[in-house]
Design a protein around this motif. Sequence first.
Motif, PDB file in Angstrom:
ATOM      1  N   LEU A 186      35.194  39.830  58.661  1.00 30.73           N
ATOM      2  CA  LEU A 186      35.617  40.141  57.038  1.00 30.73           C
ATOM      3  C   LEU A 186      34.702  41.230  56.706  1.00 30.73           C
ATOM      4  N   THR A 195      35.606  43.921  58.279  1.00 32.49           N
ATOM      5  CA  THR A 195      37.269  45.208  58.616  1.00 32.49           C
ATOM      6  C   THR A 195      36.821  45.284  56.712  1.00 32.49           C
ATOM      7  N   MET A 196      35.994  45.230  56.310  1.00 33.22           N
ATOM      8  CA  MET A 196      36.167  45.786  54.972  1.00 33.22           C
ATOM      9  C   MET A 196      35.286  47.190  54.813  1.00 33.22           C
ATOM     10  N   GLN A 197      34.377  46.996  55.333  1.00 36.61           N
ATOM     11  CA  GLN A 197      33.708  48.408  55.574  1.00 36.61           C
ATOM     12  C   GLN A 197      34.552  49.123  56.267  1.00 36.61           C
ATOM     13  N   ALA A 212      37.132  50.210  53.297  1.00 38.63           N
ATOM     14  CA  ALA A 212      35.959  51.545  52.730  1.00 38.63           C
ATOM     15  C   ALA A 212      35.880  52.672  52.911  1.00 38.63           C
TER      16      ALA A 212
END
Length: 277
Positions: free
Chosen positions: A25, A28-30, A33
């Motif tokens: 997770l 994925t968020m990095q 962003a």
Amino acid sequence: SPVRTLQSVWTNLPQGMGDDFLRTLGRTMQAFAIAAIAGVPLGIVIGASDKTYRSIEFLVDFFRSTPATAMFPLFMIIFGRFDFMKTVYRTVMATVIAAVIAIPLGIILGSSERLYRSLEFVIDFFRSTPASAMFPLFLVLFGVGDETKISVAAFGAILVILFNVAYGVMNARQTRILAARVMGASRFRVFKDVMFFECLPQTFVGLRTAVSMALVVIVVAEMFIGSDDGLGKRIIDSQITFDLPQLYGTILVSGVLGYGLNLFFLALETRLVHWAG
């Protein structure tokens, strides 16, 4: 309640699975962003000019239609072992050295047609000599290392820039030079404020040609002159080990790098020489 259900599921997960989930997770968020930070302003800049977008539309369509998994070799080439950055560094250094030497020298030669004609044979002779043929001489002078690669590339780039700058000065509008002299400008002032700007359009033609030549020479030097890194080294290693995905990926990255450097100088010319013509 849903919260208690989620807590129950989380506590009953096999050992380590929760940590793996959080790591995935987080990555994925990095990635999201980074894509948003880079993509939004870049999209605004490119989309603001239809001409700019059309010039790189094929690249956008290519990468958009290419499966992400197929891009792994490319990203390994760009970010792995710093091969990409080492080639960029050597190419940029060779081009900067060539520009610092060739631009003032070209203006001096171009300001005196008699002086240029007396040296024209020497300039054309070395300009016509393949830079790769100078490898043995520069190896003797500088040994095996970055100095040899950069100096050979700078040698080839200097002559290209020198030729273009000299012809840019010789073909400059004489009315501006005469007007500056009539108004009492010194020879250095004419050199700095008139001739330099008059030859800028032709100078950028030479810079775009020179950076492409420097990249070619650097890649060839990395392939055959004892190098531990660089795109050329990666190409030759991939050929020896028959690693075709890496081979084709490195060739593609080299082409994109050359095209990107050319676009950079083209954009710089548009920005700085908007008055040309």
